[in-house]
Scaffold this motif. Structure first.
Motif, PDB file in Angstrom:
ATOM      1  N   LEU A  31       1.348  -1.157   0.148  1.00 45.73           N
ATOM      2  CA  LEU A  31       0.201  -0.128   0.142  1.00 45.73           C
ATOM      3  C   LEU A  31       0.861   0.804   0.242  1.00 45.73           C
ATOM      4  CD1 LEU A  31      -2.609  -0.763   2.386  1.00 45.73           C
ATOM      5  CD2 LEU A  31      -3.221  -0.441  -0.141  1.00 45.73           C
ATOM      6  N   SER A  32       0.326   2.415  -0.838  1.00 45.52           N
ATOM      7  CA  SER A  32       0.993   3.845  -0.866  1.00 45.52           C
ATOM      8  C   SER A  32       0.284   4.204  -2.166  1.00 45.52           C
ATOM      9  CB  SER A  32       2.616   3.751  -1.248  1.00 45.52           C
ATOM     10  OG  SER A  32       2.385   3.134  -2.587  1.00 45.52           O
ATOM     11  N   THR A  33       0.520   5.065  -1.610  1.00 48.67           N
ATOM     12  CA  THR A  33       0.280   6.508  -2.682  1.00 48.67           C
ATOM     13  C   THR A  33       0.154   8.074  -2.162  1.00 48.67           C
ATOM     14  OG1 THR A  33      -2.554   7.147  -3.526  1.00 48.67           O
ATOM     15  CG2 THR A  33      -1.857   7.358  -1.100  1.00 48.67           C
ATOM     16  N   GLU A  34       0.111   8.928  -2.962  1.00 47.05           N
ATOM     17  CA  GLU A  34       0.033  10.560  -3.453  1.00 47.05           C
ATOM     18  C   GLU A  34      -0.680  10.866  -3.840  1.00 47.05           C
ATOM     19  OE1 GLU A  34       2.318  12.112  -2.005  1.00 47.05           O
ATOM     20  OE2 GLU A  34       3.839  10.869  -2.160  1.00 47.05           O
ATOM     21  N   SER A  35      -1.385  11.866  -2.885  1.00 48.64           N
ATOM     22  CA  SER A  35      -2.800  12.892  -3.260  1.00 48.64           C
ATOM     23  C   SER A  35      -2.625  13.982  -3.332  1.00 48.64           C
ATOM     24  CB  SER A  35      -3.559  12.766  -1.679  1.00 48.64           C
ATOM     25  OG  SER A  35      -2.967  13.131  -0.549  1.00 48.64           O
ATOM     26  N   LEU A  36      -3.857  14.802  -3.775  1.00 53.58           N
ATOM     27  CA  LEU A  36      -3.377  15.667  -4.226  1.00 53.58           C
ATOM     28  C   LEU A  36      -3.805  17.332  -3.007  1.00 53.58           C
ATOM     29  CD1 LEU A  36      -2.948  17.587  -7.316  1.00 53.58           C
ATOM     30  CD2 LEU A  36      -5.796  17.207  -7.489  1.00 53.58           C
ATOM     31  N   THR A  37      -2.816  18.108  -3.548  1.00 51.84           N
ATOM     32  CA  THR A  37      -3.208  19.495  -2.581  1.00 51.84           C
ATOM     33  C   THR A  37      -4.463  20.084  -3.996  1.00 51.84           C
ATOM     34  OG1 THR A  37      -1.758  19.343  -0.945  1.00 51.84           O
ATOM     35  CG2 THR A  37      -3.100  21.078  -0.936  1.00 51.84           C
ATOM     36  N   LEU A  71      -7.466   2.015  -4.541  1.00 52.14           N
ATOM     37  CA  LEU A  71      -7.187   2.134  -6.461  1.00 52.14           C
ATOM     38  C   LEU A  71      -5.237   2.193  -6.523  1.00 52.14           C
ATOM     39  CD1 LEU A  71      -8.929   5.607  -6.542  1.00 52.14           C
ATOM     40  CD2 LEU A  71      -9.615   2.880  -7.437  1.00 52.14           C
ATOM     41  N   ASP A  72      -4.541   2.239  -6.050  1.00 52.04           N
ATOM     42  CA  ASP A  72      -2.823   2.305  -6.155  1.00 52.04           C
ATOM     43  C   ASP A  72      -2.636   0.817  -6.221  1.00 52.04           C
ATOM     44  OD1 ASP A  72      -2.656   5.133  -6.606  1.00 52.04           O
ATOM     45  OD2 ASP A  72      -2.033   5.252  -5.184  1.00 52.04           O
ATOM     46  N   ALA A  74      -4.745  -1.695  -6.444  1.00 55.69           N
ATOM     47  CA  ALA A  74      -5.706  -1.865  -7.232  1.00 55.69           C
ATOM     48  C   ALA A  74      -4.998  -2.074  -8.769  1.00 55.69           C
ATOM     49  CB  ALA A  74      -6.967  -1.666  -8.309  1.00 55.69           C
ATOM     50  N   HIS A  75      -4.068  -1.687  -9.006  1.00 52.64           N
ATOM     51  CA  HIS A  75      -2.648  -0.901 -10.118  1.00 52.64           C
ATOM     52  C   HIS A  75      -2.706  -2.036  -9.613  1.00 52.64           C
ATOM     53  CE1 HIS A  75       0.308   1.031 -12.670  1.00 52.64           C
ATOM     54  NE2 HIS A  75       0.751   1.248 -12.260  1.00 52.64           N
ATOM     55  N   HIS A  76      -1.365  -2.221  -9.024  1.00 45.42           N
ATOM     56  CA  HIS A  76      -0.560  -3.069  -8.456  1.00 45.42           C
ATOM     57  C   HIS A  76      -0.871  -4.116  -9.353  1.00 45.42           C
ATOM     58  CE1 HIS A  76       3.476  -5.319  -6.635  1.00 45.42           C
ATOM     59  NE2 HIS A  76       2.114  -5.895  -5.926  1.00 45.42           N
ATOM     60  N   LEU A  77      -2.620  -4.792  -8.666  1.00 47.46           N
ATOM     61  CA  LEU A  77      -2.867  -6.013  -8.566  1.00 47.46           C
ATOM     62  C   LEU A  77      -2.552  -6.273 -10.415  1.00 47.46           C
ATOM     63  CD1 LEU A  77      -4.326  -8.731  -8.102  1.00 47.46           C
ATOM     64  CD2 LEU A  77      -6.391  -7.010  -7.995  1.00 47.46           C
ATOM     65  N   LEU A  78      -3.327  -4.940 -10.709  1.00 51.12           N
ATOM     66  CA  LEU A  78      -3.756  -5.288 -12.555  1.00 51.12           C
ATOM     67  C   LEU A  78      -1.882  -5.531 -13.331  1.00 51.12           C
ATOM     68  CD1 LEU A  78      -6.756  -3.022 -12.988  1.00 51.12           C
ATOM     69  CD2 LEU A  78      -6.906  -5.327 -13.268  1.00 51.12           C
ATOM     70  N   THR A  79      -1.338  -4.813 -13.097  1.00 53.16           N
ATOM     71  CA  THR A  79       0.172  -5.380 -13.618  1.00 53.16           C
ATOM     72  C   THR A  79       0.552  -5.931 -13.154  1.00 53.16           C
ATOM     73  OG1 THR A  79       1.100  -3.853 -11.475  1.00 53.16           O
ATOM     74  CG2 THR A  79       0.823  -2.818 -13.912  1.00 53.16           C
ATOM     75  N   LEU A  80       0.264  -7.096 -11.659  1.00 49.23           N
ATOM     76  CA  LEU A  80       0.940  -8.572 -11.521  1.00 49.23           C
ATOM     77  C   LEU A  80       0.029  -9.587 -12.741  1.00 49.23           C
ATOM     78  CD1 LEU A  80       0.257  -8.455  -8.100  1.00 49.23           C
ATOM     79  CD2 LEU A  80       2.643  -8.562  -8.952  1.00 49.23           C
ATOM     80  N   LEU A  81      -1.211  -9.264 -12.711  1.00 48.67           N
ATOM     81  CA  LEU A  81      -1.957 -10.132 -14.043  1.00 48.67           C
ATOM     82  C   LEU A  81      -1.581  -9.602 -14.998  1.00 48.67           C
ATOM     83  CD1 LEU A  81      -5.704  -9.277 -12.575  1.00 48.67           C
ATOM     84  CD2 LEU A  81      -4.009 -11.092 -12.549  1.00 48.67           C
ATOM     85  N   ARG A  82      -0.601  -9.156 -15.971  1.00 51.27           N
ATOM     86  CA  ARG A  82      -0.023  -8.791 -17.074  1.00 51.27           C
ATOM     87  C   ARG A  82       1.169  -9.080 -16.732  1.00 51.27           C
ATOM     88  NH1 ARG A  82      -4.730 -10.174 -19.822  1.00 51.27           N
ATOM     89  NH2 ARG A  82      -5.874  -8.706 -19.400  1.00 51.27           N
ATOM     90  N   ASP A  83       2.260  -9.724 -16.370  1.00 49.34           N
ATOM     91  CA  ASP A  83       3.781  -9.955 -16.146  1.00 49.34           C
ATOM     92  C   ASP A  83       4.135  -8.920 -15.709  1.00 49.34           C
ATOM     93  OD1 ASP A  83       3.632 -12.869 -16.163  1.00 49.34           O
ATOM     94  OD2 ASP A  83       3.485 -13.362 -17.749  1.00 49.34           O
ATOM     95  N   GLY A  84       3.711  -7.812 -15.112  1.00 49.57           N
ATOM     96  CA  GLY A  84       4.711  -6.211 -14.827  1.00 49.57           C
ATOM     97  C   GLY A  84       4.443  -5.066 -16.109  1.00 49.57           C
ATOM     98  N   TRP A 110      -1.473   4.760 -12.835  1.00 46.31           N
ATOM     99  CA  TRP A 110      -0.237   4.151 -14.900  1.00 46.31           C
ATOM    100  C   TRP A 110      -0.343   5.470 -16.026  1.00 46.31           C
ATOM    101  CZ3 TRP A 110      -2.204   5.163 -19.866  1.00 46.31           C
ATOM    102  CH2 TRP A 110      -1.325   4.223 -20.375  1.00 46.31           C
ATOM    103  N   ALA A 111      -0.996   6.643 -16.064  1.00 49.23           N
ATOM    104  CA  ALA A 111      -0.225   7.608 -16.601  1.00 49.23           C
ATOM    105  C   ALA A 111       1.203   8.520 -16.213  1.00 49.23           C
ATOM    106  CB  ALA A 111      -1.410   9.292 -16.578  1.00 49.23           C
ATOM    107  N   LEU A 112       1.960   7.728 -15.146  1.00 48.52           N
ATOM    108  CA  LEU A 112       3.015   8.381 -14.453  1.00 48.52           C
ATOM    109  C   LEU A 112       3.530   7.247 -15.061  1.00 48.52           C
ATOM    110  CD1 LEU A 112       2.330  10.414 -10.806  1.00 48.52           C
ATOM    111  CD2 LEU A 112       2.915  11.165 -12.850  1.00 48.52           C
ATOM    112  N   GLU A 113       3.370   6.459 -14.150  1.00 45.53           N
ATOM    113  CA  GLU A 113       4.091   4.676 -15.132  1.00 45.53           C
ATOM    114  C   GLU A 113       4.795   5.090 -16.287  1.00 45.53           C
ATOM    115  OE1 GLU A 113       3.763   1.820 -13.013  1.00 45.53           O
ATOM    116  OE2 GLU A 113       3.861   1.916 -11.162  1.00 45.53           O
ATOM    117  N   PHE A 114       3.340   5.180 -16.698  1.00 43.78           N
ATOM    118  CA  PHE A 114       3.362   4.975 -18.533  1.00 43.78           C
ATOM    119  C   PHE A 114       4.290   6.670 -18.982  1.00 43.78           C
ATOM    120  CE2 PHE A 114       2.750   6.055 -22.996  1.00 43.78           C
ATOM    121  CZ  PHE A 114       2.295   4.820 -23.244  1.00 43.78           C
TER     122      PHE A 114
END
Length: 333
Positions: A31-37, A71-72, A74-84, A110-114
């Protein structure tokens, strides 16, 4: 064989009958996240959760810190499902796509990693709620907008459009996909990634009569009452939507997601454990407003059903799984 390959197979997933392992605790470190001010802070509170004002009547999930963490994860989960991998579209053969739209960007992860992986791309992440981080890469920016309204982007502008888990917010899929097509450049790729909402699959008799079955059935009924038909979210229907809009070479990549660490295979067990961790808050996030608005439940009744259903996931009592489809198409050159 990798976990992603195993979960993409069609045979039954073998359940583990051994005592509990440490996978649940291992997943806890993800678990980790960054939130917007931001100056855009129009929220309201309901049943102890915070929702964004602009999403009222459009999006039934909360936007608070708990949901951002999920959400973050879940993003990790979805990338695991696609071998990263972040995507299935064949982008690497053509180099960095010049302009990219991440529709329903959520926390923006996702946008930041892409953008980090594709420095030659200009990435726009769009969402109803301004929960994206204030820091970003030079080639990534975030905007707040309603994707179901008329788009104001230049026609034939994007070389790649990515949209993930929008089933709770898009009610008119043909119109949404048609707008994607209009704003796709010739030869551009589109990728939709969605999970099944109309029931949970199971290869044995552990699901029938369970609290998890009641939870899933209630969720589907409430979605229909809210104007969302969960039976329309399948790999085949998404493929048809892309083809009807004019996309060609449409491919569907299905994979199964275990609800909990019940599979016998260690790699798929870990994926189930990560999914269990995001379901710990995700089941309530997906259902609480729907159950109280459209299911005739009180807050206490809705939370009890969530707790009972999650307990069956946590204890591996039910060997359930759902599908996630990545559907990729291309606009003709």
């Amino acid at each position: 064989m990798s976990a992603a390959a195993l979960l993409a197979e069609t045979g039954a997933i073998e359940a583990d009958t051994t005592p509990f392992s440490d996978y649940e605790s291992e997943a806890g470190s993800e678990l980790s996240t960054e939130s917007l001010t931001s100056s855009i802070r129009q929220h309201y509170y309901e049943n102890g959760r915070r929702y964004h004002e602009k999403s009222s009547g459009k999006y039934h999930l909360p936007s608070d810190e708990t949901e951002q963490d999920r959400l973050d994860l879940a993003h990790h989960l979805l990338t695991l499902l696609r071998d990263g991998d972040l995507y299935k579209a064949p982008l690497k053969k053509r180099g960095d796509p010049a302009t990219v739209l991440d529709a329903g960007t959520g926390t923006g992860i996702w946008a930041l990693e892409f953008g980090d992986q594709h420095p030659g791309s200009q990435v726009i992440g769009v969402d109803l709620s301004p929960i994206q981080p204030s820091w970003t890469y030079p080639n990534v920016k975030f905007e707040c907008d309603d994707l179901e309204k008329d788009w104001t982007y230049q026609l034939e502008n994007f070389n790649y459009i990515h949209a993930r888990t929008l089933a709770f917010s898009i009610k008119d899929w043909p119109r949404f996909v048609a707008q994607c097509f209009k704003h796709s450049a010739p030869g551009a790729f589109i990728e939709l990634a969605e999970g099944s909402l109309d029931g949970i699959s199971c290869d044995d008799d552990t699901y029938k009569g369970s609290a998890l079955e009641k939870w899933s059935t209630s969720l589907s009924q409430c979605l229909r009452k809210s104007g969302i038909d969960p039976s329309r979210i399948t790999g085949d229907t998404l493929k048809q939507s892309l083809e009807d809009a004019g996309y060609i070479n449409v491919q569907v990549y299905p994979v199964r997601v275990p609800w909990g660490p019940w599979p016998k295979n260690n790699a798929t067990k870990y994926i189930g454990a990560v999914n269990q961790l995001q379901l710990q808050t995700g089941m309530e996030a997906y259902s609480l407003m729907l159950f109280t608005h459209f299911g005739g439940m009180t807050e206490e009744e809705a939370k009890k059903l969530n707790a009972d259903a999650f307990k069956e996931v946590e204890t591996r009592k039910v060997h359930g799984y759902t599908y996630v489809w990545n559907v990729v198409g291309q606009k003709p050159e």
